[in-house]
Structure formats: structure tokens, C-alpha cells
Design a protein around this motif. Structure first.
Motif, PDB file in Angstrom:
ATOM      1  N   UNK A   5       9.129 -24.198  21.113  1.00 17.95           N
ATOM      2  CA  UNK A   5      10.397 -24.525  21.757  1.00 17.95           C
ATOM      3  C   UNK A   5      10.979 -25.806  21.187  1.00 17.95           C
ATOM      4  N   UNK A   6      12.291 -25.839  21.186  1.00 12.85           N
ATOM      5  CA  UNK A   6      13.012 -27.047  20.841  1.00 12.85           C
ATOM      6  C   UNK A   6      13.321 -27.731  22.175  1.00 12.85           C
ATOM      7  N   UNK A   7      12.952 -29.007  22.270  1.00 13.28           N
ATOM      8  CA  UNK A   7      13.103 -29.738  23.534  1.00 13.28           C
ATOM      9  C   UNK A   7      14.122 -30.851  23.343  1.00 13.28           C
ATOM     10  N   UNK A  40      15.563 -34.065  25.401  1.00 17.80           N
ATOM     11  CA  UNK A  40      15.496 -34.939  26.576  1.00 17.80           C
ATOM     12  C   UNK A  40      16.707 -35.859  26.528  1.00 17.80           C
ATOM     13  N   UNK A  97      15.038 -26.829  27.226  1.00 16.37           N
ATOM     14  CA  UNK A  97      13.994 -26.244  26.391  1.00 16.37           C
ATOM     15  C   UNK A  97      14.493 -24.903  25.890  1.00 16.37           C
ATOM     16  N   UNK A 153      13.501 -21.641  23.590  1.00 10.40           N
ATOM     17  CA  UNK A 153      12.304 -20.959  23.079  1.00 10.40           C
ATOM     18  C   UNK A 153      12.605 -20.022  21.909  1.00 10.40           C
ATOM     19  N   UNK A 157      18.238 -22.931  13.533  1.00  7.27           N
ATOM     20  CA  UNK A 157      18.930 -24.212  13.368  1.00  7.27           C
ATOM     21  C   UNK A 157      19.838 -24.207  12.138  1.00  7.27           C
ATOM     22  N   UNK A 186      15.092 -35.498  20.550  1.00 12.11           N
ATOM     23  CA  UNK A 186      14.703 -34.120  20.248  1.00 12.11           C
ATOM     24  C   UNK A 186      13.216 -34.059  19.871  1.00 12.11           C
ATOM     25  N   UNK A 187      12.565 -33.009  20.318  1.00 10.75           N
ATOM     26  CA  UNK A 187      11.173 -32.764  19.942  1.00 10.75           C
ATOM     27  C   UNK A 187      10.995 -31.256  19.798  1.00 10.75           C
ATOM     28  N   UNK A 188       9.900 -30.867  19.142  1.00  9.96           N
ATOM     29  CA  UNK A 188       9.539 -29.453  19.171  1.00  9.96           C
ATOM     30  C   UNK A 188       8.184 -29.347  19.855  1.00  9.96           C
ATOM     31  N   UNK A 189       7.966 -28.232  20.505  1.00  8.88           N
ATOM     32  CA  UNK A 189       6.713 -27.996  21.202  1.00  8.88           C
ATOM     33  C   UNK A 189       6.117 -26.670  20.789  1.00  8.88           C
ATOM     34  N   UNK A 190       4.814 -26.684  20.514  1.00 12.76           N
ATOM     35  CA  UNK A 190       4.098 -25.428  20.248  1.00 12.76           C
ATOM     36  C   UNK A 190       3.315 -25.119  21.511  1.00 12.76           C
TER      37      UNK A 190
END
Lengths: 100, 100
Positions: free
Chosen positions: B3-5, B7, B58, B60, B71, B93-97
Motif C-alpha cells: 500500500x501507498x500511505x 500521512x 492508504x 492498496x 504511479x 508518503x510511505x509504502x507498506x508491505x
């Protein structure tokens, strides 16, 4: 639906941290009454840069009342005590109300 | 799944920010190819304190490759340009696995 969000900064010993996190902490969290689902993610900065945080956990509850009840339950308190024992210096807690 | 997060720190004018966010930005995000689902939450500190962040989104995707393709698509670029136009100073921005 609401969620309790835990953002973890990178600890010095990530291996030891993850061993406790996945082996002890998340099993305690799984016992908390009212927990609908949880999602744990490993974080990276975007685009491809280092992130201030390295792990995020999201724990979903039906409502703020249910979440507060869960935190006040013996299982919720046990998970909270455990969290403070290994992640006090790394964790930032927030709550989220899902709007969309 | 990844997911691209995003905040968001609290902007000065939250009303104007939310009007653009929900009225313009999220409709652009919804058009991005490969987006599986998105979740937007209003944030509060826990327990009951003010949070550094006020909103989290978030988004997904099936994999990191699919997210990067998304992107780089015209729709992804349009959403990115829009983000920079109103939230450059507020967004992290962050990415989450997703691991569990």
C-alpha cells in the motif's frame, strides 16, 4: 469502524524487536476481545527513501466505545504492558476513524 | 499486497483542505489503474491527545511493480501533481508491505 494505529520507529536491534513483536506481542493482541481484524505492514519511504517509521500495525474495532472497552479488558491491558516493555521508546499511537 | 500511505499533518485551514481532498483529490486517486481499494481515516492521538497527523490515506495495490506502474500512469501522475498543488507541505508518503 475505527482503528488503533501503532507506528514504530526503527529500533537498534530490529531482529530482536521483530522476534518479540511477531512472537509475543501480536499473539497477545490477537486475544483482545472485540478486535475485528489487524494488519501489520513493513514501511519504506516513498519514493524509495528511508522512512522514519519501519513498521505499522492497525487494529480494527467496531466503534470507539468497543475499542476503549477492549483496551480496558485484561487482555488489552496485558498487550499494553507488553508493548511498554519492549517498544516504549519506538512507538507512536494514534486512533483513526474510517471516513471513506 | 502493498500500500501507498499518505500521512497528513494538520493544515492551517482544515475546511479548505478537506474540500479539496475529498472533492478533487480522492476522485483523481480513484481513477488510478490497478488500485484495489483505498481507506481514509481521521486521526487522533492515543490516549485522547492531539496527534501530529490528522488524516491518513492508504491505497492498496497487488504488488510493488503494480504500484509503480500505477504511479507512472497518466492518472497516477495527475493525482501526484494535484497532491503537490495543495498538500506539499503537509504530506509524508510511505509504502507498506503487508506482512500479517
Amino acid at each position: 469502524m475505527v482503528k488503533l494505529i501503532a507506528l514504530y520507529r526503527k529500533p537498534e536491534d530490529t531482529e530482536e524487536f521483530e522476534r518479540h513483536y511477531f512472537g509475543v506481542h501480536m499473539p497477545l493482541v490477537a486475544k483482545i476481545p472485540g478486535l475485528i481484524k489487524s494488519e501489520v505492514s513493513r514501511l519504506t519511504g516513498f519514493p524509495g527513501q528511508e522512512s522514519k517509521f519501519f513498521l505499522m500495525a492497525e487494529m480494527y474495532y467496531e466503534s470507539t466505545d468497543k475499542m476503549n472497552e477492549a483496551m480496558a479488558s485484561p487482555e488489552g491491558k496485558a498487550a499494553g504492558r507488553d508493548l511498554m516493555s519492549f517498544a516504549k521508546d519506538y512507538v507512536v499511537m494514534m486512533t483513526g476513524e474510517i471516513v471513506e
